[in-house]
Scaffold this motif. Structure first.
Motif, PDB file in Angstrom:
ATOM      1  N   MET A   1       0.826  -1.286   0.129  1.00  0.00           N
ATOM      2  CA  MET A   1       0.047  -0.117   0.105  1.00  0.00           C
ATOM      3  C   MET A   1       0.906   1.258   0.031  1.00  0.00           C
ATOM      4  O   MET A   1       1.810   1.321   0.866  1.00  0.00           O
ATOM      5  N   SER A   4       2.611   3.242   3.106  1.00  0.00           N
ATOM      6  CA  SER A   4       2.770   2.440   4.299  1.00  0.00           C
ATOM      7  C   SER A   4       4.396   2.404   4.953  1.00  0.00           C
ATOM      8  O   SER A   4       4.435   2.526   6.029  1.00  0.00           O
ATOM      9  N   ILE A   5       5.146   2.158   3.904  1.00  0.00           N
ATOM     10  CA  ILE A   5       6.465   2.186   4.370  1.00  0.00           C
ATOM     11  C   ILE A   5       7.005   3.497   5.065  1.00  0.00           C
ATOM     12  O   ILE A   5       7.705   3.599   5.854  1.00  0.00           O
ATOM     13  N   TRP A   7       5.083   5.795   6.618  1.00  0.00           N
ATOM     14  CA  TRP A   7       4.545   5.810   7.989  1.00  0.00           C
ATOM     15  C   TRP A   7       5.032   4.908   8.835  1.00  0.00           C
ATOM     16  O   TRP A   7       5.350   5.396  10.269  1.00  0.00           O
ATOM     17  N   LEU A   8       5.295   3.520   8.462  1.00  0.00           N
ATOM     18  CA  LEU A   8       5.898   2.640   9.347  1.00  0.00           C
ATOM     19  C   LEU A   8       7.159   3.085   9.729  1.00  0.00           C
ATOM     20  O   LEU A   8       7.663   2.662  11.059  1.00  0.00           O
ATOM     21  N   TRP A 113       6.926  -8.993  -0.167  1.00  0.00           N
ATOM     22  CA  TRP A 113       5.790  -8.437  -0.139  1.00  0.00           C
ATOM     23  C   TRP A 113       5.492  -7.763  -1.502  1.00  0.00           C
ATOM     24  O   TRP A 113       6.329  -7.545  -2.157  1.00  0.00           O
ATOM     25  N   PRO A 114       4.380  -7.763  -1.635  1.00  0.00           N
ATOM     26  CA  PRO A 114       3.989  -6.889  -2.853  1.00  0.00           C
ATOM     27  C   PRO A 114       4.433  -5.222  -2.830  1.00  0.00           C
ATOM     28  O   PRO A 114       3.570  -4.458  -2.634  1.00  0.00           O
ATOM     29  N   LEU A 115       5.574  -5.201  -3.047  1.00  0.00           N
ATOM     30  CA  LEU A 115       6.316  -3.769  -2.874  1.00  0.00           C
ATOM     31  C   LEU A 115       7.456  -3.577  -3.914  1.00  0.00           C
ATOM     32  O   LEU A 115       8.477  -4.251  -3.683  1.00  0.00           O
ATOM     33  N   PRO A 116       7.385  -2.698  -4.767  1.00  0.00           N
ATOM     34  CA  PRO A 116       8.338  -2.317  -5.828  1.00  0.00           C
ATOM     35  C   PRO A 116       9.599  -2.052  -5.047  1.00  0.00           C
ATOM     36  O   PRO A 116       9.367  -1.022  -4.029  1.00  0.00           O
TER      37      PRO A 116
ATOM     38  N   VAL B  76       5.624  -7.579  -8.417  1.00  0.00           N
ATOM     39  CA  VAL B  76       4.805  -6.959  -7.421  1.00  0.00           C
ATOM     40  C   VAL B  76       3.426  -7.707  -7.406  1.00  0.00           C
ATOM     41  O   VAL B  76       2.919  -8.276  -6.457  1.00  0.00           O
ATOM     42  N   HIS B  79       3.875 -11.101  -5.976  1.00  0.00           N
ATOM     43  CA  HIS B  79       3.685 -11.286  -4.424  1.00  0.00           C
ATOM     44  C   HIS B  79       2.707 -10.903  -3.723  1.00  0.00           C
ATOM     45  O   HIS B  79       2.813 -11.566  -2.474  1.00  0.00           O
ATOM     46  N   ARG B  80       1.606 -10.458  -4.353  1.00  0.00           N
ATOM     47  CA  ARG B  80       0.206 -10.581  -3.662  1.00  0.00           C
ATOM     48  C   ARG B  80      -0.267 -11.713  -3.420  1.00  0.00           C
ATOM     49  O   ARG B  80      -0.867 -12.126  -2.507  1.00  0.00           O
ATOM     50  N   TYR B 103       2.856  -4.798  10.556  1.00  0.00           N
ATOM     51  CA  TYR B 103       3.646  -4.169   9.250  1.00  0.00           C
ATOM     52  C   TYR B 103       3.010  -4.552   8.262  1.00  0.00           C
ATOM     53  O   TYR B 103       3.087  -4.230   7.029  1.00  0.00           O
ATOM     54  N   ARG B 106      -0.107  -4.205   6.822  1.00  0.00           N
ATOM     55  CA  ARG B 106      -0.422  -2.753   6.230  1.00  0.00           C
ATOM     56  C   ARG B 106       0.259  -2.632   4.904  1.00  0.00           C
ATOM     57  O   ARG B 106      -0.241  -1.958   3.952  1.00  0.00           O
ATOM     58  N   VAL B 107       1.300  -3.084   4.461  1.00  0.00           N
ATOM     59  CA  VAL B 107       1.877  -3.219   3.267  1.00  0.00           C
ATOM     60  C   VAL B 107       1.230  -3.965   2.358  1.00  0.00           C
ATOM     61  O   VAL B 107       1.089  -3.361   1.464  1.00  0.00           O
ATOM     62  N   ARG B 108       0.723  -5.152   2.663  1.00  0.00           N
ATOM     63  CA  ARG B 108      -0.220  -5.849   1.738  1.00  0.00           C
ATOM     64  C   ARG B 108      -1.580  -5.306   1.554  1.00  0.00           C
ATOM     65  O   ARG B 108      -2.165  -5.459   0.506  1.00  0.00           O
ATOM     66  N   GLY B 109      -1.884  -4.561   2.670  1.00  0.00           N
ATOM     67  CA  GLY B 109      -3.223  -3.824   2.384  1.00  0.00           C
ATOM     68  C   GLY B 109      -4.415  -4.913   2.694  1.00  0.00           C
ATOM     69  O   GLY B 109      -5.637  -4.317   2.614  1.00  0.00           O
TER      70      GLY B 109
END
Lengths: 268, 315
Positions: A1, A4-5, A7-8, A113-116, B76, B79-80, B103, B106-109
């Motif tokens: 999202m 998120s990185i 704020w975290l 995680w789904p994060l570029p 990406v 990875h979901r 944590y 939140r990143v995964r949503g």
């Protein structure tokens, strides 16, 4: 999202931010407490005037007469030291963008995680940039509180200018450390490279500044420290051109870091 | 099994400097809804494969796809759909287990917190402690919760049960079988052969970066190899059986001859025709026997033609 990185990172680094902020605020407060009035400032100025030229240059003093007023004293005695502390801060947080987690093996989990990768780097940089601004603001508060306990009359706007001028330098130094982390990965190597580059920049700037026409003097414009001169800011106010240049360099270095990090193997 | 392949690699290779080949032309496919075991000794290339699939490292050659998509181009998005547990789980030591879970969520949503709490209960895990205070087993449990809590379509687990006690190993097996029953896929690397034998549908054996075999676990364990124990009157059987086709790992002790037989029984029985056989016991090899066969010389036991004397020296 998205976000998120960012704020975290802020949330998880609040203790770190507070410690650095309080530390720098205390240094500011102590600096002011050392010179409660003009008489003590005059005595201190006389003592500093007897230092060797190189030491004076390290304090950012080109001319002893600069120390005459409380603002210029602060520029030399406080902000010249703040540069070194912020350089250390910048290296620490610049490596925390990715290099620390890569060395500890945490990055394997985060990147699954789904994060570029670019988003991780960019959001972390922005979070640490904000932390840098908060730490600088804490320093200002420390100095401001310290000032309230003295009889000195100071142009507080120029003092604020010096703090504002410190921000682009800090960001550029964070970007340098971040680039080293992105290029080398492993913390030890990245720390060595970042510390080396930052120290070399500092030495080139202060030695080059004191030796007109020398080779180091020629190299001096390559150092980010060259573009933050507390005494000049105290005398003439902010130099927006130099600040802008530091910000452009920051953007370029962050872009380069993202590009490098995007391309290479992680955790090898 | 039908449907789009969940994992597919074609001639996947990875080399490091100084000519170190971590992976050599690996071609592998994992079907949807299966539990796929990935076996091999340390340095075989298991973790390298997993790291390429997760786009942590880039291949030197070949291609890797998950759900039909390139692992680099669509990383990406992919990875979901996956949950990952690394072989050595390192996390932020100052955060609690629950904070790490938040944590990631939140990143995964997205996360099914009810399922996450069920996992915590079943694994008997305390998420209120800081990561630095967790034992190896508890860190493993946290890793499993993190990998499973968003109910991914594909689980990639690197040595998932190392550090788990036997009771938790049982819970882990149940979780994997439930995942499969949901129609989801599990790709796990393991040294624990009993685990692979208990839950995997198929297994691949990797050694020296090369794929040695892929087969159903059932076929691997019921390969045309048998462990034979004979009691011959008068002894001396080992010498008589050394040259028999399909016989390997021949040993003689306390009047008993043990051997590994691949292929038909006929050559062995003919060779024994002159002897008086007091007792004969035949058993199928465990996956471990097969696994060790691949480790030994890189050849499948079922293809082996090694003969061994009592001291174990090959001849």
């Amino acid at each position: 999202m998205t976000g998120s990185i960012f704020w975290l990172t802020l949330r998880h680094r609040w203790r770190f931010t507070l410690l650095w902020g309080i530390g720098l605020a205390l240094i500011g407060w102590v600096t002011m407490a050392a010179i409660p009035n003009m008489e003590s400032l005059t005595r201190l100025t006389e003592a500093i005037a007897n230092m060797p030229p190189v030491m004076l240059q390290m304090l950012g003093v080109d001319d002893v007469s600069q120390l005459a007023g409380p603002e210029s004293f602060l520029a030399s005695a406080y902000f010249a030291r703040a540069i070194i502390l912020m350089a250390v801060f910048a290296v620490v947080v610049g490596l925390a963008v990715s290099s620390d987690e890569e060395s500890e093996g945490i990055l394997d989990v985060v990147l699954s995680w789904p994060l570029p990768r670019w988003q991780l780097q960019l959001e972390r940089f922005l979070a640490f940039a904000l932390i840098g601004v908060i730490v600088v603001a804490f320093s200002w508060i420390g100095l401001w509180v310290g000032l309230r306990g003295t009889e000195l009359v100071i142009n507080e706007a120029r003092m604020v200018d010096n703090f504002i001028g410190l921000v682009p330098l800090t960001l550029a130094l964070i970007a340098i450390a971040m680039l080293c982390g992105a290029a080398f990965g492993r913390r030890a190597l990245a720390l060595g490279a970042a510390s080396g580059v930052v120290m070399a920049g500092y030495i080139v700037s202060f030695l080059g500044g004191s030796t007109e026409g020398s080779f180091l003097n020629t190299l001096s414009p390559l150092s980010p420290f060259h573009y933050y001169n507390p005494n000049a800011i105290t005398r003439e106010g902010l130099n927006y051109g130099e600040m802008g240049l530091l910000l452009v360099v920051t953007v370029v270095l962050v872009g380069l870091s993202v590009w490098l990090f995007q391309r290479r193997d992680v955790g090898v | 099994m039908t449907g789009q392949l969940v994992i597919e690699t074609r001639n996947l290779s990875k080399s490091y400097g100084r000519g170190i080949k971590a992976l050599d032309s690996l071609s592998l496919s994992v079907q949807p809804g299966e539990i796929f075991g990935y076996l091999g000794p340390n340095g075989a290339g298991k973790t390298t494969t997993i790291r390429i699939l997760l786009d942590l490292i880039r291949p030197s050659g070949g291609e890797a796809r998950m759900f039909g998509q390139d692992v680099r181009q669509q990383g990406v998005e992919l990875h979901r759909r996956i949950g990952f547990l690394p072989g050595e789980l390192n996390l932020w030591k100052g955060l609690t287990g629950r904070e790490v879970m938040h944590y990631m969520a939140r990143v995964r949503g997205t996360t099914d917190w009810r399922y996450a709490d069920q996992l915590i209960d079943r694994l008997k895990f305390d998420p209120s402690l800081r990561v630095r205070s967790y034992s190896t087993g508890n860190k493993r449990k946290l890793g499993l919760v993190l990998a499973l809590m968003h109910k991914p379509e594909l689980l990639i687990l690197d040595e998932p049960s190392s550090g788990l006690d036997p009771l938790m190993q049982q819970t882990f097996n149940e979780l994997m079988l439930e995942t499969k029953a949901d129609g989801r896929t599990v790709f796990l690397s393991s040294h624990v052969l009993s685990e692979v034998q208990a839950i995997c549908d198929r297994a691949a054996i990797l050694n020296g970066g090369q794929l040695k075999t892929v087969s159903t676990v059932e076929a691997l364990t019921r390969s045309n190899v048998r462990l034979v124990t004979l009691k011959l009157k008068g002894g001396g059987g080992a010498a008589m059986l050394q040259a028999v086709p399909g016989v390997s790992d021949l040993q003689e002790a306390d009047g008993h001859v043990t051997l590994r037989l691949s292929g038909d029984f006929d050559p062995l029985l003919k060779a024994l025709s002159a002897a008086y056989v007091e007792d004969m016991h035949v058993e199928e090899p465990s996956l471990e026997d097969i696994f060790l066969g691949f480790y030994g010389n890189g050849n499948a036991v079922s293809n082996g033609r090694r003969t061994t004397d009592r001291t174990g020296a090959s001849s």
